[in-house]
Design a protein around this motif. Structure first.
Motif, mmCIF file in Angstrom:
data_model
loop_
_atom_site.group_PDB
_atom_site.id
_atom_site.type_symbol
_atom_site.label_atom_id
_atom_site.label_comp_id
_atom_site.label_asym_id
_atom_site.label_seq_id
_atom_site.Cartn_x
_atom_site.Cartn_y
_atom_site.Cartn_z
ATOM 1 N N GLN A 16 16.143 95.047 46.887
ATOM 2 C CA GLN A 16 16.455 96.315 47.543
ATOM 3 C C GLN A 16 15.176 97.037 47.952
ATOM 4 N N ASP A 17 14.148 96.959 47.128
ATOM 5 C CA ASP A 17 12.869 97.577 47.469
ATOM 6 C C ASP A 17 12.285 96.951 48.738
ATOM 7 N N ARG A 18 12.393 95.635 48.850
ATOM 8 C CA ARG A 18 11.890 94.950 50.053
ATOM 9 C C ARG A 18 12.675 95.373 51.293
ATOM 10 N N ILE A 19 13.967 95.586 51.135
ATOM 11 C CA ILE A 19 14.788 96.063 52.257
ATOM 12 C C ILE A 19 14.363 97.478 52.637
ATOM 13 N N ASP A 20 14.201 98.336 51.612
ATOM 14 C CA ASP A 20 13.810 99.723 51.876
ATOM 15 C C ASP A 20 12.444 99.819 52.543
ATOM 16 N N ARG A 21 11.558 98.879 52.230
ATOM 17 C CA ARG A 21 10.218 98.871 52.830
ATOM 18 C C ARG A 21 10.204 98.227 54.218
ATOM 19 N N GLY A 22 11.329 97.649 54.630
ATOM 20 C CA GLY A 22 11.391 97.002 55.931
ATOM 21 C C GLY A 22 10.863 95.578 55.930
ATOM 22 N N GLU A 23 10.649 95.015 54.750
ATOM 23 C CA GLU A 23 10.142 93.650 54.645
ATOM 24 C C GLU A 23 11.261 92.625 54.719
ATOM 25 N N ARG A 24 12.484 93.081 54.643
ATOM 26 C CA ARG A 24 13.632 92.180 54.614
ATOM 27 C C ARG A 24 14.810 92.872 55.303
ATOM 28 N N GLU A 25 15.698 92.078 55.893
ATOM 29 C CA GLU A 25 16.877 92.623 56.562
ATOM 30 C C GLU A 25 17.916 93.058 55.537
ATOM 31 N N GLY A 26 18.671 94.093 55.878
ATOM 32 C CA GLY A 26 19.753 94.550 55.022
ATOM 33 C C GLY A 26 19.894 96.060 55.100
ATOM 34 N N LEU A 27 20.884 96.583 54.366
ATOM 35 C CA LEU A 27 21.112 98.019 54.330
ATOM 36 C C LEU A 27 20.132 98.679 53.372
ATOM 37 N N THR A 28 19.475 99.731 53.839
ATOM 38 C CA THR A 28 18.569 100.463 52.967
ATOM 39 C C THR A 28 19.386 101.256 51.955
ATOM 40 N N SER A 29 18.710 101.782 50.956
ATOM 41 C CA SER A 29 19.390 102.587 49.934
ATOM 42 C C SER A 29 20.052 103.809 50.558
ATOM 43 N N ASP A 30 19.370 104.439 51.507
ATOM 44 C CA ASP A 30 19.944 105.608 52.188
ATOM 45 C C ASP A 30 21.190 105.223 52.976
ATOM 46 N N ARG A 72 23.162 102.687 52.347
ATOM 47 C CA ARG A 72 24.218 102.384 51.373
ATOM 48 C C ARG A 72 24.880 103.668 50.862
ATOM 49 N N ALA A 73 24.062 104.672 50.564
ATOM 50 C CA ALA A 73 24.594 105.948 50.079
ATOM 51 C C ALA A 73 25.473 106.597 51.144
ATOM 52 N N ARG A 74 25.013 106.566 52.389
ATOM 53 C CA ARG A 74 25.784 107.144 53.494
ATOM 54 C C ARG A 74 27.097 106.392 53.691
ATOM 55 N N LEU A 75 27.057 105.073 53.593
ATOM 56 C CA LEU A 75 28.261 104.257 53.727
ATOM 57 C C LEU A 75 29.265 104.600 52.628
ATOM 58 N N ARG A 76 28.777 104.731 51.381
ATOM 59 C CA ARG A 76 29.663 105.118 50.268
ATOM 60 C C ARG A 76 30.310 106.480 50.529
#
Length: 101
Positions: free
Chosen positions: A51-65, A67-71
Motif C-alpha cells: 500500500q505504501d508503494r501504491i501511495d508513493r506512485g511506485e505501483r498501480e492501484g488505489l491509494t489510501s485516500d 480507498r477511504a473515499r470509495l468506502r
C-alpha cells in the motif's frame, strides 16, 4: 468437541505501520524477517509495504485516500438506497390507503 475461540483482531497505530514500512524500505532486509522481529504476520507487513508503494506512485492501484473515499461513497450509496426503498413503500402504502373507498 473443543470450542474454537475467535482470535481478536489486533489494531496497529498508523505510526507503527509507518515505522515498520520505513524499516523495510531502509534496511533492505526481507519482509518476513522484519515481521517476525516486530511480532506481526509477514503478509500483514507485506500489505502495508504494498500500500505504501501504491501511495508513493511506485505501483498501480488505489491509494489510501481513494480507498477511504470509495468506502465513504459505498456507505452513502447504501443509505440512499435504503431511503429510496422506504419512500417507495411509503408511497405505495399511501396510494393503497387513498384509493380504497
Amino acid at each position: 468437541m473443543e470450542e474454537r475461540q475467535r482470535r481478536t483482531r489486533r489494531q496497529f497505530s498508523e505510526e507503527f505501520k509507518r515505522d515498520a514500512v520505513d524499516l523495510v524500505r531502509a534496511s533492505g532486509r526481507p519482509i518476513a524477517q522484519i515481521a517476525h522481529e516486530l511480532g506481526v504476520y509477514d503478509s500483514t507487513l507485506g500489505n502495508w509495504v504494498r500500500q505504501d508503494r501504491i501511495d508513493r506512485g511506485e505501483r498501480e492501484g488505489l491509494t489510501s485516500d481513494e480507498r477511504a473515499r470509495l468506502r465513504q461513497l459505498e456507505t452513502e450509496n447504501t443509505r440512499l438506497r435504503m431511503e429510496r426503498d422506504l419512500l417507495k413503500r411509503t408511497v405505495a402504502f399511501w396510494v393503497k390507503e387513498t384509493s380504497t373507498p
